[in-house]
Design a protein around this motif. Structure first.
Motif, PDB file in Angstrom:
ATOM      1  N   ARG A   1      -4.876  17.620  -5.640  1.00  0.00           N
ATOM      2  CA  ARG A   1      -4.547  17.635  -4.217  1.00  0.00           C
ATOM      3  C   ARG A   1      -4.073  16.241  -3.809  1.00  0.00           C
ATOM      4  O   ARG A   1      -4.629  15.243  -4.226  1.00  0.00           O
ATOM      5  CB  ARG A   1      -5.763  17.996  -3.370  1.00  0.00           C
ATOM      6  CG  ARG A   1      -6.259  19.382  -3.591  1.00  0.00           C
ATOM      7  CD  ARG A   1      -7.435  19.638  -2.702  1.00  0.00           C
ATOM      8  NE  ARG A   1      -8.060  20.899  -3.057  1.00  0.00           N
ATOM      9  CZ  ARG A   1      -9.101  21.395  -2.436  1.00  0.00           C
ATOM     10  NH1 ARG A   1      -9.645  20.742  -1.433  1.00  0.00           N
ATOM     11  NH2 ARG A   1      -9.618  22.542  -2.815  1.00  0.00           N
ATOM     12  N   ILE A   2      -3.084  16.195  -2.975  1.00  0.00           N
ATOM     13  CA  ILE A   2      -2.593  14.930  -2.430  1.00  0.00           C
ATOM     14  C   ILE A   2      -2.980  14.908  -0.963  1.00  0.00           C
ATOM     15  O   ILE A   2      -2.656  15.826  -0.214  1.00  0.00           O
ATOM     16  CB  ILE A   2      -1.083  14.796  -2.606  1.00  0.00           C
ATOM     17  CG1 ILE A   2      -0.727  14.794  -4.099  1.00  0.00           C
ATOM     18  CG2 ILE A   2      -0.574  13.526  -1.915  1.00  0.00           C
ATOM     19  CD1 ILE A   2       0.747  14.830  -4.379  1.00  0.00           C
ATOM     20  N   MET A   3      -3.697  13.861  -0.558  1.00  0.00           N
ATOM     21  CA  MET A   3      -4.130  13.729   0.823  1.00  0.00           C
ATOM     22  C   MET A   3      -3.745  12.351   1.334  1.00  0.00           C
ATOM     23  O   MET A   3      -3.575  11.418   0.545  1.00  0.00           O
ATOM     24  CB  MET A   3      -5.656  13.884   0.931  1.00  0.00           C
ATOM     25  CG  MET A   3      -6.177  15.251   0.576  1.00  0.00           C
ATOM     26  SD  MET A   3      -7.983  15.343   0.718  1.00  0.00           S
ATOM     27  CE  MET A   3      -8.207  14.996   2.446  1.00  0.00           C
TER      28      MET A   3
ATOM     29  N   LEU B   1       0.803  -1.217   0.000  1.00  0.00           N
ATOM     30  CA  LEU B   1       0.000   0.000   0.000  1.00  0.00           C
ATOM     31  C   LEU B   1       0.838   1.271   0.000  1.00  0.00           C
ATOM     32  O   LEU B   1       0.318   2.357  -0.224  1.00  0.00           O
ATOM     33  CB  LEU B   1      -0.942   0.015   1.203  1.00  0.00           C
ATOM     34  CG  LEU B   1      -2.040  -1.046   1.203  1.00  0.00           C
ATOM     35  CD1 LEU B   1      -2.866  -0.950   2.470  1.00  0.00           C
ATOM     36  CD2 LEU B   1      -2.911  -0.938  -0.031  1.00  0.00           C
ATOM     37  N   SER B   2       2.128   1.148   0.253  1.00  0.00           N
ATOM     38  CA  SER B   2       3.009   2.313   0.280  1.00  0.00           C
ATOM     39  C   SER B   2       3.549   2.573  -1.112  1.00  0.00           C
ATOM     40  O   SER B   2       4.232   1.732  -1.686  1.00  0.00           O
ATOM     41  CB  SER B   2       4.188   2.079   1.232  1.00  0.00           C
ATOM     42  OG  SER B   2       3.736   1.915   2.533  1.00  0.00           O
ATOM     43  N   ILE B   3       3.213   3.709  -1.657  1.00  0.00           N
ATOM     44  CA  ILE B   3       3.754   4.102  -2.948  1.00  0.00           C
ATOM     45  C   ILE B   3       4.306   5.514  -2.824  1.00  0.00           C
ATOM     46  O   ILE B   3       3.879   6.286  -1.967  1.00  0.00           O
ATOM     47  CB  ILE B   3       2.706   4.042  -4.085  1.00  0.00           C
ATOM     48  CG1 ILE B   3       1.547   4.983  -3.795  1.00  0.00           C
ATOM     49  CG2 ILE B   3       2.207   2.635  -4.299  1.00  0.00           C
ATOM     50  CD1 ILE B   3       0.691   5.253  -4.990  1.00  0.00           C
ATOM     51  N   ASP B   4       5.235   5.832  -3.663  1.00  0.00           N
ATOM     52  CA  ASP B   4       5.822   7.161  -3.647  1.00  0.00           C
ATOM     53  C   ASP B   4       5.007   8.062  -4.558  1.00  0.00           C
ATOM     54  O   ASP B   4       4.894   7.815  -5.755  1.00  0.00           O
ATOM     55  CB  ASP B   4       7.273   7.104  -4.107  1.00  0.00           C
ATOM     56  CG  ASP B   4       8.030   8.386  -3.840  1.00  0.00           C
ATOM     57  OD1 ASP B   4       7.398   9.385  -3.417  1.00  0.00           O
ATOM     58  OD2 ASP B   4       9.245   8.390  -4.044  1.00  0.00           O
ATOM     59  N   VAL B   5       4.420   9.096  -3.994  1.00  0.00           N
ATOM     60  CA  VAL B   5       3.569  10.010  -4.758  1.00  0.00           C
ATOM     61  C   VAL B   5       4.374  10.695  -5.871  1.00  0.00           C
ATOM     62  O   VAL B   5       3.821  11.087  -6.887  1.00  0.00           O
ATOM     63  CB  VAL B   5       2.917  11.051  -3.816  1.00  0.00           C
ATOM     64  CG1 VAL B   5       2.097  12.069  -4.588  1.00  0.00           C
ATOM     65  CG2 VAL B   5       2.036  10.347  -2.808  1.00  0.00           C
ATOM     66  N   GLN B   6       5.666  10.810  -5.698  1.00  0.00           N
ATOM     67  CA  GLN B   6       6.495  11.447  -6.722  1.00  0.00           C
ATOM     68  C   GLN B   6       6.454  10.675  -8.041  1.00  0.00           C
ATOM     69  O   GLN B   6       6.752  11.232  -9.092  1.00  0.00           O
ATOM     70  CB  GLN B   6       7.938  11.568  -6.236  1.00  0.00           C
ATOM     71  CG  GLN B   6       8.080  12.500  -5.058  1.00  0.00           C
ATOM     72  CD  GLN B   6       9.496  12.517  -4.500  1.00  0.00           C
ATOM     73  OE1 GLN B   6      10.361  11.800  -4.971  1.00  0.00           O
ATOM     74  NE2 GLN B   6       9.720  13.333  -3.496  1.00  0.00           N
TER      75      GLN B   6
END
Length: 67
Positions: A61-63, A47-52
């Motif tokens: 928007r990033i939340m 579930l962990s992804i890098d938003v970059q």
């Protein structure tokens, strides 16, 4: 959030598990306790992804939400 997992006994001993709600998310362990520990790490990793790495525009928007 609660996730259903399918736990299998491995032919060579130990256990392996998969998380159907997260395609490709699976792990294994020599003991049931090790499997449970590894499951938490596997789900977090899946579930962990890098938003970059995701294309977003200036109006997006990033939340971060807790479920």
């Amino acid at each position: 959030m609660k996730l259903k997992v399918i736990i299998h006994e491995a032919e060579e001993g130990g256990f392996w598990a998969e998380v159907p709600a997260i395609p490709g998310c699976a792990t294994q362990g020599e003991t049931f306790a090790e499997l449970l520990h590894n499951l938490y790490e596997a789900v977090e990793g899946c579930l962990s992804i890098d938003v970059q790495d995701i294309a977003v525009s200036k109006t997006d928007r990033i939340m971060e939400i807790a479920v």
